[in-house]
Design a protein around this motif. Sequence first.
Motif, PDB file in Angstrom:
ATOM      1  N   CYS A 110      44.767   5.754 -26.226  1.00  0.00           N
ATOM      2  CA  CYS A 110      45.788   4.878 -25.654  1.00  0.00           C
ATOM      3  C   CYS A 110      45.134   3.515 -25.487  1.00  0.00           C
ATOM      4  CB  CYS A 110      46.280   5.427 -24.314  1.00  0.00           C
ATOM      5  SG  CYS A 110      47.541   4.402 -23.538  1.00  0.00           S
ATOM      6  N   ARG A 111      45.645   2.529 -26.242  1.00  0.00           N
ATOM      7  CA  ARG A 111      44.981   1.222 -26.268  1.00  0.00           C
ATOM      8  C   ARG A 111      45.962   0.186 -26.790  1.00  0.00           C
ATOM      9  NH1 ARG A 111      39.368   1.449 -26.515  1.00  0.00           N
ATOM     10  NH2 ARG A 111      39.608   3.511 -27.449  1.00  0.00           N
ATOM     11  N   HIS A 112      45.853  -1.035 -26.238  1.00  0.00           N
ATOM     12  CA  HIS A 112      46.659  -2.148 -26.741  1.00  0.00           C
ATOM     13  C   HIS A 112      48.155  -1.827 -26.723  1.00  0.00           C
ATOM     14  CE1 HIS A 112      42.846  -3.453 -29.169  1.00  0.00           C
ATOM     15  NE2 HIS A 112      42.701  -3.602 -27.861  1.00  0.00           N
ATOM     16  N   GLY A 113      48.609  -1.161 -25.649  1.00  0.00           N
ATOM     17  CA  GLY A 113      50.030  -0.888 -25.458  1.00  0.00           C
ATOM     18  C   GLY A 113      50.591   0.256 -26.274  1.00  0.00           C
ATOM     19  N   ARG A 114      49.730   1.029 -26.945  1.00  0.00           N
ATOM     20  CA  ARG A 114      50.192   2.132 -27.784  1.00  0.00           C
ATOM     21  C   ARG A 114      49.453   3.410 -27.411  1.00  0.00           C
ATOM     22  NH1 ARG A 114      49.358  -2.450 -30.837  1.00  0.00           N
ATOM     23  NH2 ARG A 114      51.104  -3.209 -32.093  1.00  0.00           N
ATOM     24  N   VAL A 115      50.100   4.536 -27.670  1.00  0.00           N
ATOM     25  CA  VAL A 115      49.489   5.848 -27.488  1.00  0.00           C
ATOM     26  C   VAL A 115      49.421   6.523 -28.852  1.00  0.00           C
ATOM     27  CG1 VAL A 115      49.616   8.071 -26.302  1.00  0.00           C
ATOM     28  CG2 VAL A 115      50.447   6.010 -25.156  1.00  0.00           C
ATOM     29  N   LEU A 116      48.266   7.095 -29.187  1.00  0.00           N
ATOM     30  CA  LEU A 116      48.092   7.795 -30.447  1.00  0.00           C
ATOM     31  C   LEU A 116      48.110   9.301 -30.187  1.00  0.00           C
ATOM     32  CD1 LEU A 116      47.516   7.660 -33.500  1.00  0.00           C
ATOM     33  CD2 LEU A 116      45.067   7.664 -32.943  1.00  0.00           C
ATOM     34  N   LEU A 117      49.116   9.965 -30.763  1.00  0.00           N
ATOM     35  CA  LEU A 117      49.292  11.402 -30.596  1.00  0.00           C
ATOM     36  C   LEU A 117      49.012  12.107 -31.910  1.00  0.00           C
ATOM     37  CD1 LEU A 117      52.713  11.266 -28.717  1.00  0.00           C
ATOM     38  CD2 LEU A 117      50.460  11.512 -27.668  1.00  0.00           C
ATOM     39  N   GLY A 118      48.525  13.341 -31.814  1.00  0.00           N
ATOM     40  CA  GLY A 118      48.321  14.168 -32.995  1.00  0.00           C
ATOM     41  C   GLY A 118      49.214  15.392 -32.947  1.00  0.00           C
ATOM     42  N   GLU A 119      49.936  15.624 -34.031  1.00  0.00           N
ATOM     43  CA  GLU A 119      50.709  16.856 -34.185  1.00  0.00           C
ATOM     44  C   GLU A 119      49.985  17.696 -35.235  1.00  0.00           C
ATOM     45  OE1 GLU A 119      54.780  16.032 -35.027  1.00  0.00           O
ATOM     46  OE2 GLU A 119      55.117  15.016 -33.119  1.00  0.00           O
ATOM     47  N   ILE A 120      49.048  18.489 -34.756  1.00  0.00           N
ATOM     48  CA  ILE A 120      48.104  19.158 -35.642  1.00  0.00           C
ATOM     49  C   ILE A 120      48.801  20.138 -36.578  1.00  0.00           C
ATOM     50  CG2 ILE A 120      45.996  20.528 -35.717  1.00  0.00           C
ATOM     51  CD1 ILE A 120      45.732  17.704 -34.501  1.00  0.00           C
ATOM     52  N   SER A 121      49.814  20.866 -36.052  1.00  0.00           N
ATOM     53  CA  SER A 121      50.479  21.880 -36.872  1.00  0.00           C
ATOM     54  C   SER A 121      51.198  21.271 -38.074  1.00  0.00           C
ATOM     55  CB  SER A 121      51.469  22.675 -36.020  1.00  0.00           C
ATOM     56  OG  SER A 121      52.468  21.817 -35.477  1.00  0.00           O
ATOM     57  N   ARG A 122      51.603  19.990 -37.960  1.00  0.00           N
ATOM     58  CA  ARG A 122      52.319  19.322 -39.054  1.00  0.00           C
ATOM     59  C   ARG A 122      51.440  18.299 -39.774  1.00  0.00           C
ATOM     60  NH1 ARG A 122      57.255  16.556 -38.553  1.00  0.00           N
ATOM     61  NH2 ARG A 122      56.487  15.455 -36.715  1.00  0.00           N
ATOM     62  N   SER A 123      50.160  18.215 -39.387  1.00  0.00           N
ATOM     63  CA  SER A 123      49.232  17.243 -39.987  1.00  0.00           C
ATOM     64  C   SER A 123      49.790  15.826 -39.887  1.00  0.00           C
ATOM     65  CB  SER A 123      48.943  17.595 -41.450  1.00  0.00           C
ATOM     66  OG  SER A 123      48.323  18.845 -41.538  1.00  0.00           O
ATOM     67  N   LYS A 124      50.291  15.483 -38.698  1.00  0.00           N
ATOM     68  CA  LYS A 124      50.878  14.172 -38.462  1.00  0.00           C
ATOM     69  C   LYS A 124      50.167  13.471 -37.309  1.00  0.00           C
ATOM     70  CE  LYS A 124      54.373  14.700 -41.387  1.00  0.00           C
ATOM     71  NZ  LYS A 124      54.544  13.864 -42.600  1.00  0.00           N
TER      72      LYS A 124
END
Length: 372
Positions: A115-129
């Motif tokens: 979470c940086r610069h106003g954004r959150v980075l999420l991982g959806e591992i089951s869908r490789s996204k």
Amino acid sequence: MARRRRRQRQRQQQRWEPELNEDVTAEILLRIPPDEPAHLFRASVVCKLWLRVASDPAFLRRYRDFHRGAPLLGFFYNPDSSGPFPGFLYNPDSAASWRPQPRHGKGCARCVYDCRHGRVLLGEISRSKLVVWDPFSNHCEELQAPSSLCPFQSNAVVLCAEPGCNHHSCRGGRFRVVCLSINDPDCTTLHAHVYSSESRSWSTPAPAQLAGIHYFDMKRAALIGDGIYCTIDHGHRILKYDLVEHRLSLIGMPSLYGNDPVLMQNEDGSLGIACVLGSRLHLWSTMVNAEGVAGWVEKRVILPEGVISFEANVIGFAEGVEVFFISTVVGAFTFELKSGRVRKVSEHTGYCGITPFISFFTPDRGCSKWTK
């Protein structure tokens, strides 16, 4: 008769009351504390004048400069078991009226990477996204993740890519995602993948054959200058990726007796680490000696009152506001480095890593979701 006269006087007073002009309104709105995300937005819908002032880019620049650093709104964390979304803990100094929840991909198990610069980075591992999410606008952008992205074998960072941005209040615009990963069976080759929102593509992986078998720790990476740093191998080493030279390298750690450290940026801009040894919080910093050799030096030893009398572990650091997140057998605490204040934020004891959310909340015209 008397009632009629009172009504007449009230109407006259209403006509004579002077309206606030834009300059006075701006001075009032300027002093609304930024640590509760809904307050400025609610003020902006009082009337058209207040909305015009609160939405003016010049006022928003003044607001951010007046309050200097962005406030710590809370922490994201990954739940112990697979769940629909990482949890969120509110900063005790902020009212708990804001509930971040992405609209994208409901029902998919997610982990939070950064979470940086106003954004959150999420991982959806089951869908490789990967999902880059703006918690305020609730806009989500989905990316196809590199094939090597998986827990314990990767770490990832999201960065603003707007030229000249001071990152006080990044909203929208271009961004980059950097994924550091291991994808060979022997766990000896590390790769760096860089995604650009401008080209909507990943760069060619930059591999590095580094001695030993490696795996990533479940802790947030640190961004210092042009370097991304993350701990690997249970905190025994630091992996650095140079954003300019596109080069991977390993950095040794001081002897921490098996305690997992957290990376941090020191006040002088150098790389630092923090860990619990015994009942104290130890802070280390990198230093270059007269021969030009870099090494570690212990800068401070702190005894946070009422926290580390139990088994404890530092699992996060909020840069800019200098707040540590400490997990113990009796719950989770925050520790403010400058003031020494300790706050209990949760009774839960199973945190392995947290991601602080530091941002200003500024109103946008036509948006009403945070006024309710």
